[in-house]
Design a protein around this motif. Structure first.
Motif, PDB file in Angstrom:
ATOM      1  N   SER A 180      84.840  16.894 127.123  1.00 38.15           N
ATOM      2  CA  SER A 180      83.421  16.529 127.136  1.00 38.15           C
ATOM      3  C   SER A 180      82.726  17.051 128.385  1.00 38.15           C
ATOM      4  O   SER A 180      83.330  17.144 129.453  1.00 38.15           O
ATOM      5  CB  SER A 180      83.254  15.008 127.117  1.00 38.15           C
ATOM      6  OG  SER A 180      83.765  14.462 125.940  1.00 38.15           O
ATOM      7  N   HIS A 230      94.686  13.510 124.152  1.00 38.82           N
ATOM      8  CA  HIS A 230      94.679  12.559 125.272  1.00 38.82           C
ATOM      9  C   HIS A 230      94.446  11.163 124.706  1.00 38.82           C
ATOM     10  O   HIS A 230      93.475  10.949 123.975  1.00 38.82           O
ATOM     11  CB  HIS A 230      93.554  12.941 126.231  1.00 38.82           C
ATOM     12  CG  HIS A 230      93.572  12.190 127.519  1.00 38.82           C
ATOM     13  ND1 HIS A 230      93.318  10.849 127.579  1.00 38.82           N
ATOM     14  CD2 HIS A 230      93.803  12.598 128.780  1.00 38.82           C
ATOM     15  CE1 HIS A 230      93.404  10.460 128.846  1.00 38.82           C
ATOM     16  NE2 HIS A 230      93.703  11.512 129.592  1.00 38.82           N
ATOM     17  N   ALA A 283      83.524  15.899 120.251  1.00 36.55           N
ATOM     18  CA  ALA A 283      83.863  15.673 118.841  1.00 36.55           C
ATOM     19  C   ALA A 283      83.602  16.963 118.058  1.00 36.55           C
ATOM     20  O   ALA A 283      84.430  17.393 117.232  1.00 36.55           O
ATOM     21  CB  ALA A 283      83.045  14.521 118.280  1.00 36.55           C
ATOM     22  N   ILE A 299      88.488   6.885 119.401  1.00 35.74           N
ATOM     23  CA  ILE A 299      87.835   6.926 120.705  1.00 35.74           C
ATOM     24  C   ILE A 299      86.701   5.910 120.769  1.00 35.74           C
ATOM     25  O   ILE A 299      86.312   5.450 121.813  1.00 35.74           O
ATOM     26  CB  ILE A 299      87.261   8.338 120.998  1.00 35.74           C
ATOM     27  CG1 ILE A 299      88.322   9.394 120.815  1.00 35.74           C
ATOM     28  CG2 ILE A 299      86.648   8.435 122.372  1.00 35.74           C
ATOM     29  CD1 ILE A 299      89.518   9.256 121.704  1.00 35.74           C
ATOM     30  N   ASP A 336      80.019  15.354 129.554  1.00 35.78           N
ATOM     31  CA  ASP A 336      79.366  14.214 130.213  1.00 35.78           C
ATOM     32  C   ASP A 336      80.326  13.077 130.538  1.00 35.78           C
ATOM     33  O   ASP A 336      79.921  11.941 130.706  1.00 35.78           O
ATOM     34  CB  ASP A 336      78.193  13.695 129.363  1.00 35.78           C
ATOM     35  CG  ASP A 336      78.590  13.352 127.937  1.00 35.78           C
ATOM     36  OD1 ASP A 336      79.752  13.610 127.554  1.00 35.78           O
ATOM     37  OD2 ASP A 336      77.729  12.829 127.206  1.00 35.78           O
ATOM     38  N   LYS A 337      81.617  13.392 130.607  1.00 39.08           N
ATOM     39  CA  LYS A 337      82.563  12.384 131.105  1.00 39.08           C
ATOM     40  C   LYS A 337      82.847  12.724 132.572  1.00 39.08           C
ATOM     41  O   LYS A 337      81.924  12.831 133.348  1.00 39.08           O
ATOM     42  CB  LYS A 337      83.807  12.344 130.228  1.00 39.08           C
ATOM     43  CG  LYS A 337      83.512  11.770 128.815  1.00 39.08           C
ATOM     44  CD  LYS A 337      84.779  11.578 128.004  1.00 39.08           C
ATOM     45  CE  LYS A 337      84.471  11.038 126.616  1.00 39.08           C
ATOM     46  NZ  LYS A 337      85.686  11.027 125.780  1.00 39.08           N
ATOM     47  N   SER A 392      93.203   8.740 125.897  1.00 42.55           N
ATOM     48  CA  SER A 392      91.880   8.284 126.295  1.00 42.55           C
ATOM     49  C   SER A 392      91.790   6.820 126.665  1.00 42.55           C
ATOM     50  O   SER A 392      92.229   6.426 127.723  1.00 42.55           O
ATOM     51  CB  SER A 392      90.893   8.576 125.170  1.00 42.55           C
ATOM     52  OG  SER A 392      89.726   9.116 125.699  1.00 42.55           O
ATOM     53  N   GLY A 409      89.742  15.158 126.146  1.00 43.01           N
ATOM     54  CA  GLY A 409      88.805  14.035 126.253  1.00 43.01           C
ATOM     55  C   GLY A 409      87.903  14.174 127.458  1.00 43.01           C
ATOM     56  O   GLY A 409      86.847  14.788 127.390  1.00 43.01           O
TER      57      GLY A 409
HETATM   58  C1  LIG Z   1      85.626  11.066 124.410  1.00 42.25           C
HETATM   59  C2  LIG Z   1      86.641  11.775 123.614  1.00 42.25           C
HETATM   60  C3  LIG Z   1      86.264  12.503 122.493  1.00 42.25           C
HETATM   61  C4  LIG Z   1      84.837  12.589 122.036  1.00 42.25           C
HETATM   62  O1  LIG Z   1      84.044  13.253 122.966  1.00 42.25           O
HETATM   63  P1  LIG Z   1      82.443  13.250 122.850  1.00 42.25           P
HETATM   64  O2  LIG Z   1      81.993  14.171 123.920  1.00 42.25           O
HETATM   65  O3  LIG Z   1      82.022  11.836 123.044  1.00 42.25           O
HETATM   66  O4  LIG Z   1      82.111  13.741 121.490  1.00 42.25           O
HETATM   67  C5  LIG Z   1      87.244  13.141 121.790  1.00 42.25           C
HETATM   68  N1  LIG Z   1      88.535  13.072 122.165  1.00 42.25           N
HETATM   69  C6  LIG Z   1      88.930  12.383 123.245  1.00 42.25           C
HETATM   70  C7  LIG Z   1      90.394  12.336 123.602  1.00 42.25           C
HETATM   71  C8  LIG Z   1      87.991  11.704 124.008  1.00 42.25           C
HETATM   72  O5  LIG Z   1      88.378  10.998 125.080  1.00 42.25           O
END
Ligand SMILES: *Cc1c(COP(=O)(O)O)cnc(C)c1O
Length: 466
Positions: A294, A228, A156, A182, A296-297, A230, A262
Motif C-alpha cells: 500500500s 503478509h 487490493a 484484512i 498509505d500504510k 497483516s 500489505g
Molecule cells: C492492507 C492490506 C491489503 C489491502 O491494501 P489497501 O491498500 O487497503 O487496498 C492487502 N493485503 C495486505 C496483506 C494488507 O495488509
C-alpha cells in the motif's frame, strides 16, 4: 430549571415525522429528488433542531418549530461531507480516519499538479503522446532496488492485477495460515476468485512446509503467493517456509513468486519497536518476482497500490486491460513521487508525517500532554491528568507492536466520558479520542503539535451551554 422544562416542552411539540412527510415542501423535495432522500434530509433537520433545543442554543416558540424545520430543509447541505478531523486516538495509520496524512511536500506537489496541466500522458521530449503508467517507476526502482514498478489504485487492486495477469484460469497455492481477511472486504480467497484464479490451499493454519507447496504444484499452477498476515499473528507451534525456500522452489519449477506485503515498510523501524515488518527492498533483494504493498500504510503516502519487481512481469501487468480501470489519478502520482523523494533524500523521518509520528518519543509526547493538561485542568468542569499508555501503527501494520506513549486523561464534572467524547466530536474540526476507565484518553502522538491548541479549545468548549 425553567429553561429545561421549556426545552422539554418544545421537544415534545415537534410535529411527528408522519405529519412532516406530507407537508407540501417535503412532498415537493421528494418529487424533485426521491422519497428516501427527502426523508433523510427531513430527519437530519429534525435531529439538528432537537440538539439545538436541548442545548438551548435556539430560542423558539412552539409556533416556530415547523418553520424552523422547513428552513433547515430548504438550506442545501452547507458543507462538504468529507472533513478534516483531529486524530487523538494514537492510531497512526487509522483506516477510518484516512490512514496516512500527507507530507507538506506531497501536498504542495498535489496542489501544483492538480491546478495545472501536466505531462501525465505526454512525452515532453518527443512532443507526443506518452505513457501514464510510468510515473513513479524510476523513484520506486531507486528506493526498492527493483527492475520495474507500476502504481494502481490501492493494494487490493495491485493484488488483483497481479493475480489476474499471472494466474487467470490457473491455480495459485497459498498457505492456510495466510488466507487472511484484512478488513473492508479484502479476503484473500475471494480476491483470488475474483482475479480469475483457483485457490489451492496448502499446509495447515499454524504450520505450512515447503513440501506442502511442492506437492500442490501441478500443470495448472501459475504462481506461488505469499501473504503478509497483516492484522493478526499466529503464535505458539507455528511455521512457514522462509522466503528463500519459496523463491528457490519458484526458480526450480519456473513459477513466479508473488508476495503481498500489505504495509510496505521502506525504512527500518525496529528502533521504535516495529520489528515484524519486512522491508520492501529486502524482499525484492531476496528474489521475490513481484511484491505488492500500500502507498498509505507505513510508506506514509497517498492511497495507492504498488507492484514492483521483474521488468517482464511488471510489463505484463501494465498491458492488462484491468489496469485502465484500476489506474490512479495525477494527484496520486504527484503525492507518491514527492513522498518517495523524501525517502531518497534520507529525510523521511522529518518530512513524512506517519514516520515522524511513529518516531516520536514518549518523553516528547509527555511534555506536550503535561502542558495541555495544566492548561485545561480545573477549567470548564474538567479534570485533566497524564497517564502512561500505548499507541499503535494501525492499518494492520505490526499488530504485535505497541509504542510507549503518554495520554492526556480527561474527565468532566458535567457528564460521563462517553458524553465528553461525543461533545469533542461535535466541535469543528471534530476531535476523535477514545474512552477508557471512565475517562477520555487523548494521545498526542497522532496530533500535529500545531493542533494542540485546537484540542485544548475543544475541551474547554465541550461543556454544554458554554
Ligand atoms: C492492507 C492490506 C491489503 C489491502 O491494501 P489497501 O491498500 O487497503 O487496498 C492487502 N493485503 C495486505 C496483506 C494488507 O495488509
Amino acid at each position: 430549571v425553567n429553561e429545561r422544562v421549556a426545552a422539554g416542552g418544545l421537544l415534545r411539540a415537534i410535529p411527528p415525522m408522519s405529519e412532516l412527510l406530507v407537508h407540501p415542501a417535503v412532498v415537493q423535495l421528494a418529487a424533485r429528488t426521491s422519497y428516501e432522500y427527502a426523508r433523510e434530509r427531513l430527519r437530519a433537520a429534525v435531529d439538528e433542531l432537537r440538539v439545538e433545543l436541548a442545548r438551548g442554543t435556539v430560542e423558539l416558540g412552539t409556533g416556530d418549530l415547523l418553520d424552523s424545520i422547513l428552513s433547515r430543509l430548504a438550506c442545501a447541505p452547507r458543507r462538504a461531507n468529507l472533513r478534516r478531523v483531529v486524530n487523538a486516538t494514537g492510531v497512526v495509520l487509522h483506516t477510518n480516519l484516512g490512514r496516512a496524512p500527507l507530507s507538506q511536500r506531497a501536498v504542495e506537489a498535489v496542489a501544483r499538479i492538480a491546478a495545472s496541466y501536466s505531462n501525465l500522458e505526454y512525452d515532453v521530449e518527443a512532443g507526443r503522446r506518452g505513457s501514464r503508467d510510468v510515473h513513479g517507476e524510476d523513484l520506486l526502482c531507486e528506493v526498492l532496488g527493483c527492475e520495474a514498478a507500476v502504481v494502481a489504485n490501492n493494494n487490493a487492486a495491485a493484488v488483483m492485477l497481479v493475480l489476474n495477469t499471472l494466474a487467470s484460469g490457473g491455480e495459485v497455492p497459498v498457505s492456510r495460515g495466510e488466507l487472511v481477511e484484512i478488513g473492508g472486504g479484502f479476503r484473500i480467497p475471494e480476491v483470488l476468485e475474483r482475479s480469475g484464479c483457483r485457490l489451492r490451499e496448502v499446509g495447515t493454519t499454524n504450520r505450512t512446509r515447503i513440501s506442502d507447496y511442492e506437492r500442490a504444484i501441478g500443470p495448472d499452477t501459475r504462481a506461488l503467493l505469499r501473504v503478509h498476515p497483516s492484522n493478526y499473528r499466529i503464535i505458539g507451534f507455528t511455521g512457514r517456509p522462509t522466503r528463500a525456500e519459496l523463491v528457490a522452489l519458484g526458480r526450480r519449477t519456473n513459477l513466479p513468486v508473488v508476495e503481498d506485503l500489505g504495509s510496505g515498510c521502506l525504512v527500518p523501524l525496529g528502533a521504535v519497536g516495529i520489528l515484524d515488518e519486512p522491508l520492501c527492498g529486502d524482499v525484492v533483494a531476496d528474489g521475490v518476482d513481484l511484491v505488492t504493498f500500500s502507498g498509505d500504510k507505513l510508506l506514509g503516502g497517498p492511497q495507492a497500490g504498488i507492484v514492483a519487481g521483474r521488468r517482464a512481469l511488471v510489463e505484463a501487468v501494465r498491458r492488462n486491460p484491468l489496469m485502465r480501470a484500476l489506474r490512479v489519478d495525477k494527484m496520486v502520482y504527484a503525492a507518491l513521487e514527492a513522498t518517495l523523494l523524501s525517502y531518497i533524500e534520507g529525510r523521511a523521518d522529518e518530512e513524512v508525517p506517519a514516520i515522524r509520528m511513529l518516531r516520536l518519543s514518549a518523553a516528547v509526547i509527555e511534555e506536550r500532554a503535561t502542558r495541555l493538561a495544566s492548561s485545561v485542568d480545573g477549567r470548564a468542569g474538567l479534570r485533566a491528568t497524564v497517564v502512561r499508555g500505548s499507541s499503535v501503527a494501525g492499518a494492520g501494520s505490526a499488530p504485535a507492536s505497541e509504542l510507549e506513549t503518554v495520554l492526556l486523561a480527561v474527565a468532566a464534572d458535567w457528564g460521563g466520558a462517553e458524553r465528553l467524547a461525543s461533545r469533542l466530536r461535535d466541535t469543528d474540526p471534530p476531535v476523535i479520542g477514545r474512552v477508557e476507565h471512565d475517562r477520555v484518553m487523548l494521545d498526542l502522538r497522532t496530533v500535529e503539535p500545531a493542533d494542540d491548541g485546537t484540542v485544548a479549545d475543544a475541551l474547554i468548549r465541550a461543556r454544554p451551554g458554554d
